[in-house]
Write a protein that holds these residues in place. Structure first.
Motif, PDB file in Angstrom:
ATOM      1  N   MET A 180      47.137  37.375  46.505  1.00  0.00           N
ATOM      2  CA  MET A 180      46.345  36.358  45.844  1.00  0.00           C
ATOM      3  C   MET A 180      45.883  36.895  44.486  1.00  0.00           C
ATOM      4  SD  MET A 180      42.844  34.730  47.227  1.00  0.00           S
ATOM      5  CE  MET A 180      41.951  33.557  46.306  1.00  0.00           C
ATOM      6  N   MET A 181      46.145  36.093  43.450  1.00  0.00           N
ATOM      7  CA  MET A 181      45.762  36.481  42.089  1.00  0.00           C
ATOM      8  C   MET A 181      44.368  35.935  41.768  1.00  0.00           C
ATOM      9  SD  MET A 181      48.287  38.288  41.042  1.00  0.00           S
ATOM     10  CE  MET A 181      48.051  38.448  39.298  1.00  0.00           C
ATOM     11  N   MET A 182      43.637  36.719  40.981  1.00  0.00           N
ATOM     12  CA  MET A 182      42.288  36.317  40.562  1.00  0.00           C
ATOM     13  C   MET A 182      42.131  36.544  39.071  1.00  0.00           C
ATOM     14  SD  MET A 182      39.794  37.859  43.484  1.00  0.00           S
ATOM     15  CE  MET A 182      38.401  37.333  42.535  1.00  0.00           C
ATOM     16  N   THR A 183      41.449  35.617  38.423  1.00  0.00           N
ATOM     17  CA  THR A 183      41.087  35.804  37.028  1.00  0.00           C
ATOM     18  C   THR A 183      39.730  36.492  37.007  1.00  0.00           C
ATOM     19  OG1 THR A 183      42.288  33.801  36.431  1.00  0.00           O
ATOM     20  CG2 THR A 183      40.694  34.647  34.828  1.00  0.00           C
ATOM     21  N   VAL A 184      39.678  37.592  36.270  1.00  0.00           N
ATOM     22  CA  VAL A 184      38.477  38.426  36.228  1.00  0.00           C
ATOM     23  C   VAL A 184      38.262  38.911  34.798  1.00  0.00           C
ATOM     24  CG1 VAL A 184      38.639  39.220  38.632  1.00  0.00           C
ATOM     25  CG2 VAL A 184      39.872  40.442  36.842  1.00  0.00           C
ATOM     26  N   LEU A 185      37.176  39.627  34.594  1.00  0.00           N
ATOM     27  CA  LEU A 185      36.903  40.233  33.297  1.00  0.00           C
ATOM     28  C   LEU A 185      37.151  41.732  33.383  1.00  0.00           C
ATOM     29  CD1 LEU A 185      33.572  38.400  32.382  1.00  0.00           C
ATOM     30  CD2 LEU A 185      35.855  37.941  31.487  1.00  0.00           C
ATOM     31  N   LYS A 186      38.058  42.227  32.576  1.00  0.00           N
ATOM     32  CA  LYS A 186      38.328  43.662  32.533  1.00  0.00           C
ATOM     33  C   LYS A 186      37.214  44.321  31.737  1.00  0.00           C
ATOM     34  CE  LYS A 186      41.614  47.216  31.331  1.00  0.00           C
ATOM     35  NZ  LYS A 186      42.915  47.544  30.784  1.00  0.00           N
ATOM     36  N   LEU A 187      36.630  45.368  32.289  1.00  0.00           N
ATOM     37  CA  LEU A 187      35.567  46.094  31.608  1.00  0.00           C
ATOM     38  C   LEU A 187      36.197  47.151  30.712  1.00  0.00           C
ATOM     39  CD1 LEU A 187      33.152  46.512  34.656  1.00  0.00           C
ATOM     40  CD2 LEU A 187      33.136  44.741  32.897  1.00  0.00           C
ATOM     41  N   SER A 194      32.896  45.952  25.954  1.00  0.00           N
ATOM     42  CA  SER A 194      33.313  44.554  25.868  1.00  0.00           C
ATOM     43  C   SER A 194      34.108  44.177  27.117  1.00  0.00           C
ATOM     44  CB  SER A 194      34.152  44.328  24.611  1.00  0.00           C
ATOM     45  OG  SER A 194      35.370  45.046  24.702  1.00  0.00           O
ATOM     46  N   THR A 195      34.445  42.908  27.215  1.00  0.00           N
ATOM     47  CA  THR A 195      35.262  42.437  28.324  1.00  0.00           C
ATOM     48  C   THR A 195      36.418  41.610  27.786  1.00  0.00           C
ATOM     49  OG1 THR A 195      33.910  40.439  28.585  1.00  0.00           O
ATOM     50  CG2 THR A 195      33.308  42.346  29.936  1.00  0.00           C
ATOM     51  N   GLU A 196      37.465  41.503  28.586  1.00  0.00           N
ATOM     52  CA  GLU A 196      38.585  40.632  28.242  1.00  0.00           C
ATOM     53  C   GLU A 196      39.106  40.014  29.531  1.00  0.00           C
ATOM     54  OE1 GLU A 196      42.373  43.622  27.947  1.00  0.00           O
ATOM     55  OE2 GLU A 196      40.973  43.668  26.254  1.00  0.00           O
ATOM     56  N   LEU A 197      39.624  38.802  29.410  1.00  0.00           N
ATOM     57  CA  LEU A 197      40.175  38.130  30.588  1.00  0.00           C
ATOM     58  C   LEU A 197      41.400  38.873  31.098  1.00  0.00           C
ATOM     59  CD1 LEU A 197      40.072  34.303  29.795  1.00  0.00           C
ATOM     60  CD2 LEU A 197      38.741  35.550  31.487  1.00  0.00           C
ATOM     61  N   TYR A 240      37.077  45.801  37.027  1.00  0.00           N
ATOM     62  CA  TYR A 240      37.097  44.383  36.678  1.00  0.00           C
ATOM     63  C   TYR A 240      35.882  43.715  37.305  1.00  0.00           C
ATOM     64  CZ  TYR A 240      41.967  45.478  35.708  1.00  0.00           C
ATOM     65  OH  TYR A 240      43.121  46.046  35.239  1.00  0.00           O
ATOM     66  N   ARG A 241      35.258  42.850  36.543  1.00  0.00           N
ATOM     67  CA  ARG A 241      34.066  42.163  37.039  1.00  0.00           C
ATOM     68  C   ARG A 241      34.406  40.721  37.390  1.00  0.00           C
ATOM     69  NH1 ARG A 241      30.012  42.369  32.807  1.00  0.00           N
ATOM     70  NH2 ARG A 241      30.568  40.263  32.288  1.00  0.00           N
ATOM     71  N   GLU A 245      33.406  30.758  28.788  1.00  0.00           N
ATOM     72  CA  GLU A 245      33.398  30.147  27.454  1.00  0.00           C
ATOM     73  C   GLU A 245      33.569  31.196  26.361  1.00  0.00           C
ATOM     74  OE1 GLU A 245      30.668  27.142  24.788  1.00  0.00           O
ATOM     75  OE2 GLU A 245      29.667  28.642  26.017  1.00  0.00           O
ATOM     76  N   GLU A 246      32.942  32.327  26.556  1.00  0.00           N
ATOM     77  CA  GLU A 246      33.040  33.426  25.590  1.00  0.00           C
ATOM     78  C   GLU A 246      34.496  33.802  25.318  1.00  0.00           C
ATOM     79  OE1 GLU A 246      31.640  38.018  25.869  1.00  0.00           O
ATOM     80  OE2 GLU A 246      30.189  36.528  26.541  1.00  0.00           O
ATOM     81  N   HIS A 247      35.323  33.727  26.336  1.00  0.00           N
ATOM     82  CA  HIS A 247      36.718  34.134  26.207  1.00  0.00           C
ATOM     83  C   HIS A 247      37.685  32.970  25.958  1.00  0.00           C
ATOM     84  CE1 HIS A 247      35.953  38.322  27.221  1.00  0.00           C
ATOM     85  NE2 HIS A 247      35.073  37.869  28.095  1.00  0.00           N
ATOM     86  N   LEU A 248      37.240  31.750  26.229  1.00  0.00           N
ATOM     87  CA  LEU A 248      38.148  30.602  26.120  1.00  0.00           C
ATOM     88  C   LEU A 248      37.851  29.677  24.946  1.00  0.00           C
ATOM     89  CD1 LEU A 248      38.489  29.664  29.902  1.00  0.00           C
ATOM     90  CD2 LEU A 248      40.079  30.965  28.477  1.00  0.00           C
ATOM     91  N   ALA A 249      36.808  29.952  24.195  1.00  0.00           N
ATOM     92  CA  ALA A 249      36.447  29.088  23.061  1.00  0.00           C
ATOM     93  C   ALA A 249      37.598  28.977  22.057  1.00  0.00           C
ATOM     94  CB  ALA A 249      35.186  29.599  22.390  1.00  0.00           C
TER      95      ALA A 249
END
Length: 139
Positions: free
Chosen positions: A1-8, A13-16, A43-44, A53-57
Motif C-alpha cells: 500500500m502506497m502512502m503520500t507523506v512528507l519527507k523530512l 524543510s519537507t517535500e511530498l 517521513y511524517r 496546501e504548502e506543497h500543492l499551491a
C-alpha cells in the motif's frame, strides 16, 4: 500500500513523497505526529490540509474554506448565492461541490468583476475598430 507523506529533509524543510508501507522499518510518534522510518530516511504523516496546501499551491490547489483544499484547475463554475464551486457544468442536484469562505467569495467576486470589465473593454475596442473599418469601406 502506497502512502503520500512528507519527507523530512536535513535542512528542516519537507517535500511530498510516496512510500510503500512494506518498506517501513517502524513508526513512532514525534511531537504528536506519526513518523515513518524507511532505511535512513524519515517521513511524517500528513495531518492537515495546510501541510498539503504548502506543497500543492504551485499545482493550482487553494484552501477555499477551512474544510477543503480545491484543485482550481478542475473548478467549472461558482455559485455566488450559495458560496460554492462546482466541478462540472451544467450543475445538477448530484454535482460535487466545495464550499467557499466568505472572504474568498469576496475575492472571487472582485476578480470576476475585474475580468468582466477587462473583457467588456476588449469587446468595445473590437466594436470601435469594426466601426472604423466600416466607415473606411464606405469612402
Amino acid at each position: 500500500m502506497m502512502m503520500t507523506v512528507l519527507k523530512l529533509c536535513a535542512d528542516g524543510s519537507t517535500e511530498l513523497a510516496c512510500i510503500s508501507l512494506l518498506d517501513v522499518d517502524y513508526m513512532e510518534i514525534e511531537g504528536r505526529k506519526i513518523v515513518y522510518h524507511v532505511e535512513q530516511a524519515k517521513y511524517r504523516h500528513i495531518s492537515t490540509l495546510s501541510e498539503l496546501e504548502e506543497h500543492l499551491a504551485a499545482q493550482g490547489f487553494d484552501m477555499l474554506d477551512k474544510t477543503n483544499l480545491v484543485n482550481l484547475n478542475r473548478v467549472a463554475s461558482f455559485d455566488e448565492t450559495q458560496g460554492k464551486v462546482y466541478f462540472q457544468d451544467p450543475v445538477t442536484s448530484n454535482s460535487k461541490y466545495a464550499t467557499v469562505a466568505l472572504i474568498k467569495q469576496k475575492l472571487i467576486r472582485r476578480e470576476m468583476l475585474h475580468s468582466a470589465a477587462a473583457h467588456i473593454r476588449e469587446v468595445l475596442k473590437r466594436i470601435k475598430l469594426n466601426e472604423l473599418k466600416q466607415r473606411i469601406m464606405e469612402f
